[in-house]
Design an enzyme around this catalytic site. Structure first.
Site: not given
Ligand code: UDP
Length: 470
Positions: A360, A368, A15, A116, A342
């Site tokens: 997911h 992205e 978010h 939000d 990560w």
């Molecule tokens: N992300 C990342 N590396 C990881 C996992 C996630 O950079 O190993 C970033 C991804 O690029 C995105 C965000 O974390 O910008 C995840 O947001 P998303 O809405 O897809 O999923 P959420 O984390 O809310 O389930």
């Protein structure tokens, strides 16, 4: 008098990243309009997005971050669902946020309060000060439509939605299989459901939605809106302003994963990553390994383990030697890289050698993927991800669907099914169709946020309204 826009996001990664981009975009459109972002401490330890706020704070942009102190949560949250946890936490901040808004109003014109959708308990605070509230909607049109329609669904249907033998009708949108609903809507006795219903009712009171999507991606939204909000202009405006993404692809360009990608052929690698919360049980990690091995494709996999029950963390690094099948890493060394933690996802998706993404279907990850034109395989885990996946596969044609063993959220995916989907995406006919659609939508995404594009114009119009008395 100086004007400011106050932003109050929730501080989970998914978010926070996009709302910071919104702040930057507003500030670029009118550098004289300052942005004050009130930040709660991260609920689940330091979020990778925190570093992003620091980078933005150090720029010349007129964006300021106010770090709110921690507040005591007096209830036991050990077993609370994330929606309950976040909503309760936000509610506790009401006095602090109210004080901040009041003191800002004493010296500055607060043109808008942007929150939000989990922060609707704050709408009253702004209303008392005559400040118009907007929601920056961090997910897409499908979830927004469902939430705006939820008060009616709740009144119309008395049984559990998941017991419905027909799809759930959402005005203007594809009708949704009950098991693909937003997760907290699957048990109406739970606190998380009551919170979502509360938020969905309050959402009708705001001035407008800025939605992180764009007209060409979800064109159904424009037709759906008149059926979802009160007519005659009394209901909130709904304005797509996206895709808003943290696209600094240089970040992470020296990461080992990127160096590995540099040595792979164009479009040859399938990337697997499950968002900021996404961790799989160890038996599922083993099955993924088997599926990737069977597929014969190149892969880059961010493999994370579930934390032990009761631990308030999102994931823990996978112990690869322990979790993966014997000899897997050795056998796939020439064509795969498993990274146990990560990864710099944006830098990876922008890399020329990435040709597919097992995701997911979190909304940022979806956008992205769209931005970089990388076709998807959908593997939703929780929240609204199943809705996103359903839409991506069945309505937008941007993803190959992955079949789970059952309709349960946490259902197992067999190695052979992953193998099928990966092969289909990387070499099959369906993959080719998805790839072609992705390429087209990639161009449209870039057009939307460029000067003169649909999202650009929408935000420009709102910013002009906020800047009127400057
Ligand atoms: N992300 C990342 N590396 C990881 C996992 C996630 O950079 O190993 C970033 C991804 O690029 C995105 C965000 O974390 O910008 C995840 O947001 P998303 O809405 O897809 O999923 P959420 O984390 O809310 O389930």
């Amino acid at each position: 008098m100086e004007s400011t826009v106050v932003i109050f996001p929730i501080t989970t990664t998914g978010h926070l990243v996009s709302v910071i981009e919104l702040a930057k975009f507003i500030s670029q459109l009118n550098p004289r309009l300052s942005i004050t972002t009130l930040l709660m401490p991260s609920l689940l330890g330091p979020s990778p997005a925190s570093a992003h706020t620091e980078t933005v704070a150090s720029t010349a942009l007129n964006v300021r971050f106010v770090h709110l102190p921690p507040v005591e949560l007096t209830v036991n949250l050990q077993n609370a669902q994330p929606e309950t946890l976040v909503s309760l936490c936000v509610e506790r901040y009401k006095p602090l946020v109210s004080d901040h808004l009041r003191s800002l109003c004493a010296s500055t014109k607060v043109s808008a309060f942007v929150i939000d959708f989990f922060c609707t308990t704050m709408i009253d605070v702004a209303a008392q000060l005559n400040i118009p509230t907007y929601v920056f909607f961090t997910s897409g049109a499908y979830l927004l439509s469902l939430l705006l329609h939820l008060p009616k669904l709740d009144a119309m249907i008395s049984s559990e939605f998941v017991e419905s033998t027909t799809n759930i009708t959402i005005p203007g949108m594809p009708s949704l299989p009950p098991h693909d609903l937003l997760m907290p809507l699957k048990d109406r006795k739970n606190d998380a459901y009551r919170w979502m219903l509360y938020h969905s009712q309050k959402l009708h009171e705001i001035k407008g939605f800025l939605v992180n999507t764009f007209d060409d991606l979800q064109p159904r939204l424009a037709d759906a809106v008149p059926q979802l909000v009160a007519g005659d202009g009394a209901g909130p405006a709904v304005l797509p302003v996206g895709p808003l993404l943290a696209l600094d692809t240089n970040k992470g360009s020296d990461h080992e994963c990127i160096q590995w990608l540099d040595d792979q052929p164009d479009g040859s690698v399938v990337f697997l990553c499950f968002g900021s919360w996404g961790a799989l049980p160890d038996n599922q990690l083993r099955e993924v390994a088997r599926g990737l091995e069977l597929s014969g494709q190149r892969f880059l996999w961010s493999a994370r383990s579930r934390p032990p029950p009761g631990e308030m963390i999102q994931w823990r690094d996978a112990n690869l030697e322990e979790v993966l099948p014997d000899g897997f890493l050795e056998r796939t060394r020439d064509r795969g890289l498993v990274w146990p933690t990560w990864v710099p996802q944006v830098a990876i998706l922008s890399h020329r050698s990435v040709g597919g993404f097992v995701s997911h279907c979190g909304w940022n990850s979806t956008l992205e993927s769209v931005w970089f034109g990388v076709p998807l395989i959908s593997w939703p885990l929780f929240a609204e991800q199943r809705m996103n996946a359903f839409e991506l596969v069945n309505d937008l044609g941007l993803a190959v669907g992955l079949k789970k063993e059952s309709v349960e959220d946490d259902a197992f995916v067999r190695a052979e099914e992953l193998e099928r989907a990966v092969r289909q995406l990387m070499e099959g006919e369906e993959g080719e169709m998805v790839r072609t659609k992705m390429k087209a939508v990639k161009e449209l995404a870039r057009k939307a946020v460029k000067e003169g594009g649909s999202s650009y114009n929408n935000l420009k119009m709102v910013v002009a309204e906020w800047s009127r008395d400057q």
